[in-house]
Motif scaffolding. Structure first.
Motif, mmCIF file in Angstrom:
data_model
loop_
_atom_site.group_PDB
_atom_site.id
_atom_site.type_symbol
_atom_site.label_atom_id
_atom_site.label_comp_id
_atom_site.label_asym_id
_atom_site.label_seq_id
_atom_site.Cartn_x
_atom_site.Cartn_y
_atom_site.Cartn_z
ATOM 1 N N GLY A 1 4.056 -35.596 0.885
ATOM 2 C CA GLY A 1 3.616 -36.647 1.786
ATOM 3 C C GLY A 1 4.738 -37.549 2.229
ATOM 4 N N ASP A 2 5.873 -37.507 1.518
ATOM 5 C CA ASP A 2 7.019 -38.326 1.902
ATOM 6 C C ASP A 2 7.777 -37.685 3.060
ATOM 7 O OD1 ASP A 2 6.489 -40.123 -0.083
ATOM 8 O OD2 ASP A 2 7.990 -39.352 -1.486
ATOM 9 N N LYS A 3 8.381 -38.546 3.868
ATOM 10 C CA LYS A 3 9.282 -38.074 4.913
ATOM 11 C C LYS A 3 10.709 -38.140 4.360
ATOM 12 C CE LYS A 3 10.746 -39.012 9.680
ATOM 13 N NZ LYS A 3 10.574 -39.932 10.836
ATOM 14 N N VAL A 4 11.402 -37.000 4.380
ATOM 15 C CA VAL A 4 12.760 -36.941 3.838
ATOM 16 C C VAL A 4 13.742 -36.641 4.962
ATOM 17 C CG1 VAL A 4 12.032 -36.255 1.531
ATOM 18 C CG2 VAL A 4 12.493 -34.496 3.256
ATOM 19 N N THR A 5 14.907 -37.236 4.860
ATOM 20 C CA THR A 5 16.005 -36.924 5.770
ATOM 21 C C THR A 5 17.134 -36.352 4.924
ATOM 22 O OG1 THR A 5 15.371 -38.741 7.246
ATOM 23 C CG2 THR A 5 17.590 -37.833 7.499
ATOM 24 N N VAL A 6 17.587 -35.147 5.274
ATOM 25 C CA VAL A 6 18.544 -34.436 4.427
ATOM 26 C C VAL A 6 19.695 -33.867 5.244
ATOM 27 C CG1 VAL A 6 16.721 -33.796 2.790
ATOM 28 C CG2 VAL A 6 17.316 -32.232 4.645
ATOM 29 N N ASP A 7 20.799 -33.625 4.539
ATOM 30 C CA ASP A 7 21.868 -32.764 5.037
ATOM 31 C C ASP A 7 21.757 -31.463 4.241
ATOM 32 O OD1 ASP A 7 22.761 -34.832 6.598
ATOM 33 O OD2 ASP A 7 24.478 -35.333 5.314
ATOM 34 N N PHE A 8 21.968 -30.324 4.900
ATOM 35 C CA PHE A 8 21.981 -29.085 4.124
ATOM 36 C C PHE A 8 22.964 -28.097 4.741
ATOM 37 C CE2 PHE A 8 18.464 -28.403 7.175
ATOM 38 C CZ PHE A 8 18.800 -27.173 7.720
ATOM 39 N N VAL A 9 23.437 -27.204 3.903
ATOM 40 C CA VAL A 9 24.324 -26.137 4.346
ATOM 41 C C VAL A 9 23.993 -24.893 3.539
ATOM 42 C CG1 VAL A 9 26.137 -26.835 2.726
ATOM 43 C CG2 VAL A 9 26.736 -25.427 4.708
ATOM 44 N N GLY A 10 23.908 -23.758 4.238
ATOM 45 C CA GLY A 10 23.563 -22.505 3.577
ATOM 46 C C GLY A 10 24.623 -21.450 3.801
ATOM 47 N N SER A 11 24.760 -20.562 2.855
ATOM 48 C CA SER A 11 25.733 -19.476 2.977
ATOM 49 C C SER A 11 25.154 -18.211 2.368
ATOM 50 C CB SER A 11 27.049 -19.845 2.280
ATOM 51 O OG SER A 11 26.825 -20.066 0.891
ATOM 52 N N ILE A 12 25.618 -17.077 2.865
ATOM 53 C CA ILE A 12 25.246 -15.769 2.327
ATOM 54 C C ILE A 12 26.522 -15.069 1.913
ATOM 55 C CG2 ILE A 12 24.190 -13.526 2.832
ATOM 56 C CD1 ILE A 12 22.340 -14.906 4.792
ATOM 57 N N ASP A 13 26.621 -14.716 0.645
ATOM 58 C CA ASP A 13 27.838 -14.124 0.087
ATOM 59 C C ASP A 13 29.038 -15.029 0.332
ATOM 60 O OD1 ASP A 13 26.366 -11.890 -0.725
ATOM 61 O OD2 ASP A 13 26.696 -10.860 1.188
ATOM 62 N N GLY A 14 28.805 -16.336 0.227
ATOM 63 C CA GLY A 14 29.884 -17.304 0.353
ATOM 64 C C GLY A 14 30.280 -17.648 1.770
ATOM 65 N N VAL A 15 29.596 -17.092 2.767
ATOM 66 C CA VAL A 15 29.940 -17.335 4.172
ATOM 67 C C VAL A 15 28.791 -18.072 4.853
ATOM 68 C CG1 VAL A 15 30.569 -16.280 6.378
ATOM 69 C CG2 VAL A 15 31.339 -15.239 4.230
ATOM 70 N N GLU A 16 29.102 -19.227 5.468
ATOM 71 C CA GLU A 16 28.082 -19.949 6.221
ATOM 72 C C GLU A 16 27.576 -19.095 7.381
ATOM 73 O OE1 GLU A 16 29.074 -23.840 7.506
ATOM 74 O OE2 GLU A 16 30.019 -24.429 5.612
ATOM 75 N N PHE A 17 26.303 -19.243 7.693
ATOM 76 C CA PHE A 17 25.717 -18.451 8.780
ATOM 77 C C PHE A 17 25.161 -19.385 9.855
ATOM 78 C CE2 PHE A 17 22.583 -19.055 5.446
ATOM 79 C CZ PHE A 17 21.472 -19.546 6.134
ATOM 80 N N PRO A 18 25.104 -18.927 11.122
ATOM 81 C CA PRO A 18 24.606 -19.756 12.221
ATOM 82 C C PRO A 18 23.189 -20.250 11.941
ATOM 83 C CG PRO A 18 25.653 -17.773 13.073
ATOM 84 C CD PRO A 18 25.553 -17.597 11.586
ATOM 85 N N GLY A 19 22.980 -21.546 12.178
ATOM 86 C CA GLY A 19 21.663 -22.124 11.960
ATOM 87 C C GLY A 19 21.397 -22.528 10.527
ATOM 88 N N GLY A 20 22.355 -22.306 9.649
ATOM 89 C CA GLY A 20 22.158 -22.615 8.239
ATOM 90 C C GLY A 20 22.677 -23.973 7.828
ATOM 91 N N LYS A 21 23.075 -24.800 8.813
ATOM 92 C CA LYS A 21 23.618 -26.107 8.487
ATOM 93 C C LYS A 21 23.028 -27.157 9.414
ATOM 94 C CE LYS A 21 28.004 -28.641 8.070
ATOM 95 N NZ LYS A 21 29.475 -28.566 8.194
ATOM 96 N N ALA A 22 22.735 -28.337 8.837
ATOM 97 C CA ALA A 22 22.207 -29.436 9.655
ATOM 98 C C ALA A 22 22.486 -30.758 8.956
ATOM 99 C CB ALA A 22 20.709 -29.270 9.885
ATOM 100 N N ASP A 23 22.665 -31.791 9.765
ATOM 101 C CA ASP A 23 22.823 -33.155 9.260
ATOM 102 C C ASP A 23 21.652 -33.999 9.740
ATOM 103 O OD1 ASP A 23 25.268 -32.561 8.071
ATOM 104 O OD2 ASP A 23 26.407 -33.066 9.883
ATOM 105 N N ASP A 24 21.222 -34.916 8.887
ATOM 106 C CA ASP A 24 20.131 -35.835 9.221
ATOM 107 C C ASP A 24 18.879 -35.101 9.702
ATOM 108 O OD1 ASP A 24 21.713 -38.097 8.618
ATOM 109 O OD2 ASP A 24 22.638 -38.010 10.604
ATOM 110 N N TYR A 25 18.521 -34.057 8.968
ATOM 111 C CA TYR A 25 17.333 -33.263 9.315
ATOM 112 C C TYR A 25 16.123 -33.869 8.603
ATOM 113 C CZ TYR A 25 14.416 -29.222 10.259
ATOM 114 O OH TYR A 25 13.415 -28.399 10.712
ATOM 115 N N ALA A 26 15.084 -34.224 9.373
ATOM 116 C CA ALA A 26 13.912 -34.902 8.811
ATOM 117 C C ALA A 26 12.682 -33.993 8.830
ATOM 118 C CB ALA A 26 13.626 -36.180 9.597
#
Length: 446
Positions: free
Chosen positions: A171-196
């Motif tokens: 029920g809470d609204k969260v604002t996050v930064d996140f970054v994702g990688s596959i086998d140690g390599v970032e992938f398109p669309g896997g990173k965002a700042d201030d995502y709510a």
């Protein structure tokens, strides 16, 4: 000149059309002379272009028009003479073995079938009914409150009496930064700042929400996320990524109180809560009535399909399949999807088209046999009913009565309702009460 009608199948017929080549040439020459009066060509004044040049430029087009006109007229004359109700469009093919000096074509087509409707008094149909209670009104008010939710920063440490900083909960609204990688390599669309996003609404994958739950502002967490095989991002579908998420802001949901201000926000000018509940009840009952009618109409249509016997013209199924495919294409394009190179095979729509055509033929038969056409006063009453849910009913009336196509849509609805009432009046019906939630979750369509 047309020959006798040949029967090729239950609905398929063929007519051979033949006429002298001299007739075509004479008509072509006649039209070329008319065209020459306004023809233009470099070096010549309009209307002074030599006939040879006019024939070279326009001859093929005019000859095609003449042939289409002559074949079309001959086919229509033959169909009328033989009292044929042609379904769809004929397939016209030239014959190579035509007598000298003659042009001959075969027109292959289908005719409308005989529709035999069974004894409706023996048909059993189960209809549904539903009521709107205080519980449904209360649920609707809660939905309206959630639609007007606003968020506040979640309290400081110790505010909740536990001495600790607030943590993220459903029920809470969260604002996050996140970054994702596959086998140690970032992938398109896997990173965002201030995502709510709001926890518990299901916008994020379950692993993502689970990792966010329990975090405090400033905390980070690393976790594995397995993308589903059918995930919309093809580059990551079926793969496991490692994400690091950092919680930057945490807000709690504040629902408005059910008070006079809330009632005013729903259009109740004086803020009277009793009037607000009555308005909600009226709107819910209107929605329930529509859903009940749709469910009962579907039951009637199912019964008609089962009790009527007819052969459905394949040409009409093909036309309706094409129409459904184009409607789907336009709908997807309006939703922002790129459908330029997307195939829409008509076979995908064949079953739905077959049912639509079958029902159309059955309804037409019932309407004509029993004089169930939509009356002007019925159409007006239906439009006025539509208008009741709008702020200015007069504008709604004007909207429909200013466009014949819009009015035709209302007439079709009234006609269907006439058929439904007629069938229910003859058949053996039983009524079943259904729960409000079950009814509102249904999407019955004929």
């Amino acid at each position: 000149m047309a020959t006798a009608v040949e029967t090729l199948g239950k609905l398929e017929r063929r007519i051979t059309i033949s006429f002298p080549l001299t007739e075509v040439r004479a008509e072509v020459e006649k039209r070329l002379k008319v065209q020459a009066k306004s023809a233009k060509a470099p070096g010549f004044r309009p209307g002074k272009v030599p006939m040879k040049m006019v024939a070279a430029q326009y001859g093929y087009q005019i000859e095609t028009e003449v042939l289409n006109d002559k074949v079309g007229r001959a086919f229509n004359d033959a169909a009328n003479e033989n009292e044929l109700r042609v379904a769809g469009y004929p397939r016209i093919e030239p014959k190579n073995d035509a007598p000298e000096g003659q042009l001959t074509f075969d027109a292959t087509f289908e005719v409308y079938p005989e529709v035999v409707i069974g004894d409706l008094s023996t048909v059993e149909i189960e209809t549904v009914k539903a009521d709107v209670s205080d519980a449904e009104i209360d649920k609707t008010i809660e939905i309206l409150r959630k639609q007007r939710v606003h968020f506040h920063t979640k309290g400081e440490a110790g505010e909740h009496g536990d001495g600790g900083a607030p943590i993220a909960a459903n029920g809470d609204k969260v604002t996050v930064d996140f970054v994702g990688s596959i086998d140690g390599v970032e992938f398109p669309g896997g990173k965002a700042d201030d995502y709510a996003f709001v926890l518990g609404e299901g916008r994020m994958l379950p692993e993502f929400e689970a990792a966010t739950l329990g975090l405090k502002v400033g905390e980070a967490k690393t976790f594995d996320l397995a993308f589903p095989e059918d995930y919309h991002g093809k580059d990551v579908a079926g793969k496991t990524a490692q994400f690091t998420i950092t919680l930057k802001q945490l807000e709690w949901a504040h629902l408005p109180e059910v008070d006079a201000e809330f009632a005013k926000s729903l259009g109740v000018a004086d803020g009277d809560l009793a009037k607000m509940r009555e308005d909600i009840k009226v709107n819910l009952e209107r929605e329930v009535t529509g859903r009940v009618k749709a469910r009962n109409k579907e039951a009637v249509m199912d019964a008609l399909v089962k009790t009527a016997s007819l052969d459905v013209p394949q040409s009409l199924i093909a036309q309706d399949s094409e129409r459904l495919a184009e409607m789907t294409r336009q709908d997807m394009a309006q939703r922002g999807m790129n459908v330029k190179d997307v195939p829409f095979p008509q076979e995908l729509f064949a079953d739905k088209a077959e049912r639509r055509v079958r029902l159309g033929l059955i309804l037409s038969q019932l309407v004509n046999e029993n004089k169930l056409q939509a009356l002007p006063e019925q159409v007006k009453a239906q439009v006025e009913d539509f208008a009741q849910s709008y702020e200015d009913p007069r504008e709604v009336l004007k909207y429909y009565y200013s466009d014949r196509r819009r009015l035709a849509e209302v007439e079709a609805l009234v006609l269907e309702e006439n058929v439904v009432n007629f069938v229910l009046g003859l058949s053996k019906t039983t009524s079943k009460a259904v729960a409000f939630d079950e009814l509102m979750g249904s999407n019955a369509q004929a």
